[in-house]
Write an enzyme that holds these catalytic residues in place. Sequence first.
Site, PDB file in Angstrom:
ATOM      1  N   PHE A 217       9.741  -3.915 -23.070  1.00 42.17           N
ATOM      2  CA  PHE A 217       9.086  -4.348 -21.832  1.00 42.17           C
ATOM      3  C   PHE A 217       9.859  -5.427 -21.076  1.00 42.17           C
ATOM      4  O   PHE A 217      10.524  -6.277 -21.668  1.00 42.17           O
ATOM      5  CB  PHE A 217       7.669  -4.838 -22.128  1.00 42.17           C
ATOM      6  N   HIS A 307       6.966   7.593 -14.643  1.00 43.19           N
ATOM      7  CA  HIS A 307       7.011   6.241 -15.208  1.00 43.19           C
ATOM      8  C   HIS A 307       7.637   6.309 -16.598  1.00 43.19           C
ATOM      9  O   HIS A 307       7.153   7.044 -17.466  1.00 43.19           O
ATOM     10  CB  HIS A 307       5.607   5.644 -15.308  1.00 43.19           C
TER      11      HIS A 307
END
Length: 394
Positions: A217, A307
């Site tokens: 992330f 995504h």
Amino acid sequence: MGGLDDAQATSSEKAAPGKATILALGKAFPHQLVMQEYLVDGYFRDTNCDDPELKRKLTRLCKTTTVKTRYVVMSQEILKKYPELTLEGTPTVKQRLDICNDAVTHMAIEASQACIKSWGRPVSDITHLVYVSSSEVRLPGGDLYLASGLGLSPETQRVMLYFVGCSGGVAGLRVAKDIAENNPGSRVLLATSETTIIGYKPPSADRPYDLVGVALFGDGAGAMIIGSDPVSETEKPLFELHSAMQQFLPGTDKTIDGRLTEEGISFKLARELPQVIEDNVEGFCEKLMGAGGFGKEWYNKMFWAVHPGGPAILNRIEKRLDLVPEKLNPSRRALMDYGNASSNTIVYVLEYMIEESSKIKEVDQDHNDWGLILAFGPGITFEGILARNLTTSV
């Protein structure tokens, strides 16, 4: 629309009357750039951990995620001011929110300003604001602080989407599409902003799944302007948003499990997540494409703005739909350059999509402009939009 003939007939047209279009894109990042090759040593140093097995595990994960660089809010200055963030079991939600609330607003303002500059019209022309974040908690919400920071009219109509995770960018786009098409003349600013500090924790053998997030992330912000019936003299539409769809999968609510605790947000991503997405993505895409009269024979004729939740998810989708590898290039590039930046990442994917489609147009004059914008989030929730790339129109 009846599939091939109608799609070819509209491939060189401008946006259809009344249909929402993306008119501009923008992005912003914090100042700290993390090179993946240095992440492991830095993370274990910053958290005062010397567990060799966890270090080996994170090293493996950092290679498999395919991420090369990421931007993060976390810095040595923050750790020096808040050393308790590296301590196991310490109540730190107040400290985290003090950092996150300010950081996401700052990044959202920067991304929105970049988007508005690219759009070319004055900020006073924005009528609606859709704000998306899973990284802050406060009343009033970040939508108000963003509106104030941009100098939007106090009459700007605002919508917030909180804690929708990785599907948030496409969910916000779906909401913005509805607003634009039901309010003629409106111009909607969609802003997303995320930081991983809300869930930053030291490594622990009791939470091996946390290391996936550490390896994957990143932080940042994204912005789009959405409106129908573009003004030809001042606006250049990028994508037409034809049809939107949302679907959740019953019984999968624990597959992506996030909770706000005294130590910040705690996430658990189940191992079966890529498999669940693979098992359901084809049925979802067929329904979404059916709204435009397209069948599965169109898979490799369309663009795919997906995504990038992680390489395993992209690989499973590619395999399930039998896509040629270059179809997911924009998603793979976004993952490599920015990591999974949650709701923001679809903006980065769309930017790469425009760049890659211009290359395709040079070598293939019979290219197809239609494609899908997809994301997956907690629920498990699928978000999808059947869209048309207007930047390739002749």
